[in-house]
Structures are given as structure tokens and as C-alpha cells.
Design an enzyme around this catalytic site. Structure first.
Site, PDB file in Angstrom:
ATOM      1  N   CYS A  67      23.219  10.944  13.313  1.00 18.84           N
ATOM      2  CA  CYS A  67      22.227  10.735  14.364  1.00 18.84           C
ATOM      3  C   CYS A  67      20.833  11.055  13.855  1.00 18.84           C
ATOM      4  CB  CYS A  67      22.569  11.604  15.579  1.00 18.84           C
ATOM      5  SG  CYS A  67      21.317  11.552  16.871  1.00 18.84           S
ATOM      6  N   CYS A 105      18.556  12.870  16.366  1.00 20.20           N
ATOM      7  CA  CYS A 105      18.873  14.298  16.496  1.00 20.20           C
ATOM      8  C   CYS A 105      18.293  15.122  15.352  1.00 20.20           C
ATOM      9  CB  CYS A 105      20.392  14.512  16.516  1.00 20.20           C
ATOM     10  SG  CYS A 105      21.294  13.561  17.738  1.00 20.20           S
ATOM     11  N   ASP A 106      18.370  14.593  14.126  1.00 18.06           N
ATOM     12  CA  ASP A 106      18.154  15.435  12.947  1.00 18.06           C
ATOM     13  C   ASP A 106      16.997  15.036  12.041  1.00 18.06           C
ATOM     14  OD1 ASP A 106      20.395  16.943  13.685  1.00 18.06           O
ATOM     15  OD2 ASP A 106      21.765  15.595  12.637  1.00 18.06           O
TER      16      ASP A 106
END
Length: 308
Positions: free
Chosen positions: A133, A136-137
Site C-alpha cells: 500500500c 499507507c507507507d
């Protein structure tokens, strides 16, 4: 005695929330169960520019809007990791943790999850450089070199997102051309930060026991084993249906996707399925929403037929 709902919806992605909206608007009692936050994979998506009505909207924002729409007409939402189901009787039984729920109809909206590469280092460095993701990161890799594995829409969309943050993005693809939509390919090829390694098979993710440092791959044209330096690797090599709970019900194909007719009805009376969990070619928010509207309405029609 457990409350008897008209409809239980397993999964709160865009399709499940839309089904909840349509079913609750039809004055049905609706329970939505999900093991995570409502919105599903939309929460892991940055800018969405292909959902009608919005030139661009953030995934978490669209999730919140869909959730509020679904709840406006009385649907209930509960966190619940469903561990067993019994659809053999007129009352469908769904168990989540220590709780048991009953309904006259069930809509399966459990979606799909990212496949893993299954190479050395993938599990060891999960959360320490290995990610599925970018939204997300990506912030953890500001001005660093990262690798994206894959060549479909998700790989290129996330690669473009990473290019806004990382120093460089190297796409490793096992074929000699991308499978992503032409508009995404055009954006990627025109982005100076994006590089491409073709006909390559990722073999190992290497780190220093703290974080990822290198990605090793096989050059399938020359047979050479090569490597590229990277602080992170983002993997997009396909998805798997989340249908383990339903594999013995006779409603899935050989790959685990649930088979339905155009009304989202499975072969079991009163059991519907929608969205990414279905056997179909296109898996997008827009057609998950379309599936959800049909499933919600058809659940109502099914319940009406029980009164005849």
C-alpha cells in the site's frame, strides 16, 4: 434469542455500503459486519479520479461519505471478524467472534486481498520496507529509492503516487510491456522519476536486519541474476478472493471467486454476492457500487417473495 435481521451484509467496502443503503432505504433491517474500518481498500487509496461525480476525491473521504449515506436510513454497523456461516436454513446464521447473528438474507461483500510474491525476505521485512500500500507507507520513503513489482493498473497507479514522494521508482515487471490502462502508461513513461526493468522475475528481498536494502531479480532474457538498490518494495501482483468461509457451499469457481447471476444471486436462496469477490473481469469502485445497488434491491425482492 438473537435479533433476526432482514439482511446481513458481510463486508463494508463500497459495494457492501451501497447494498446497505439500498436495502435500508427499502425499510429492511440491515446489519453490516466488517473486520476492519468501513470503506475497505478505498482507505488505502489516495486520489480517486475515476468515480463519477468527483473530479478527484481521497479514498478515506469517499469511504466516510459512503458510510454516512448507508447509515442514514437505519442500517447498523458492527466490527466483526466472521469465523463461520450456516446458510442451510431459512434463517441464515453468521458467527463473528463470540457473537451470533441471524438474518433472512445475506449479502457477501468480502472483497479480495493482495497476493504475495512468496520470495525470501518478503515476510521477514514486511513493515520494514515491504509494503502492499503506497498510500499507507510512501511517507516513510521520502527522497529514497523504491521498487514496484507488477505491471497492472494498481502497480502503475501506486508507482505514480510514490514518484511524488520518493527519489526514484523502479518498476520490475515479468513481461515486456505493461498491462495497465493506456492513460496510466502514458503518465508513467513521461515521469522522469520512473524507471522500468522488463522481463524480470523478483527472486529475493534483502535487508540489513533492520530494513530493506536491495531487491534481487532474474533477467529472464540473459539468465543473469541482478539486483537494484531500494529502501522499499511495493508489491502489486494480483488479488485473491476472500472466500475461505464459503468454499464448501458450492458457490465458488475453481479459483475461489463467487459465481452469481446478473441479480447478484448465488445458487443458494437468499444468499447474494457482490463486488471484488465475484467472478468477473473488472474490479473497480464504480462497478462494486453498481453491484451493491442491485444486491440491495434484489435482497428486498427476495424477502417480498417469501410473503407470497
Amino acid at each position: 434469542m438473537s435479533k433476526l435481521y432482514d439482511v446481513i451484509i458481510i463486508g463494508a467496502g463500497p459495494g457492501g455500503l451501497t447494498a446497505a443503503l439500498y436495502a435500508s432505504r427499502a425499510n429492511l433491517s440491515v446489519l453490516v459486519l466488517d473486520r476492519g474500518i468501513y470503506g475497505g481498500q478505498m482507505n488505502n487509496t489516495g486520489a480517486i479520479d475515476n468515480y463519477p461525480g468527483f473530479t478527484e476525491i481521497q479514498g478515506p473521504e469517499l469511504s466516510e461519505k459512503m458510510y454516512q449515506s448507508a447509515m442514514n436510513f437505519g442500517a447498523e454497523y458492527k466490527y466483526g471478524d466472521v469465523n463461520s456461516v450456516d446458510f442451510s436454513g431459512k434463517e441464515k446464521i453468521v458467527k463473528a467472534g463470540n457473537d451470533e447473528y441471524h438474518a433472512k438474507a445475506v449479502i457477501i461483500a468480502t472483497g479480495a486481498e493482495h497476493k504475495h510474491l512468496g520470495v525470501p525476505g518478503e515476510e521477514e521485512y514486511s513493515g520494514r520496507g515491504v509494503s502492499y500500500c503506497a498510500v499507507c507507507d510512501a511517507a516513510f520513503f521520502k527522497d529514497e529509492e523504491v521498487v514496484v513489482v507488477g505491471g497492472g493498473d494498481s502497480a502503475i497507479e501506486e508507482g505514480l503516487y510514490l514518484a511524488n514522494i520518493a527519489k526514484s521508482v523502479t518498476v520490475i515487471h515479468r513481461r515486456d510491456s505493461l498491462r495497465a490502462q493506456p492513460v496510466l502508461q502514458k503518465r508513467a513513461f513521461s515521469n522522469d522519476k520512473m524507471k522500468f526493468i522488463w522481463n524480470a522475475q523478483t527472486e529475493e528481498i534483502v535487508g540489513d536486519n533492520q530494513k530493506v536494502t536491495t531487491v534481487r531479480y532474474l533477467d529472464k532474457e540473459t539468465g543473469e541474476h541482478k539486483e537494484v538498490n531500494a529502501s522499499g518494495i511495493f508489491i502489486y501482483v494480483g488479488v485473491e478472493p476472500q472466500t475461505t468461509l464459503f468454499k464448501d457451499l458450492g458457490i465458488t469457481d475453481n479459483h475461489g471467486w463467487i459465481i452469481t447471476d446478473e441479480k447478484m444471486q448465488t445458487k443458494l436462496d437468499g444468499v447474494f454476492a457482490l463486488g471484488d469477490v465475484r467472478a468477473k473481469d473488472l474490479r473497480q469502485i464504480a462497478n462494486a457500487v453498481g453491484d451493491g445497488s442491485i444486491a440491495g434491491q434484489e435482497a428486498y425482492n427476495y424477502l417480498q417473495s417469501l410473503k407470497d
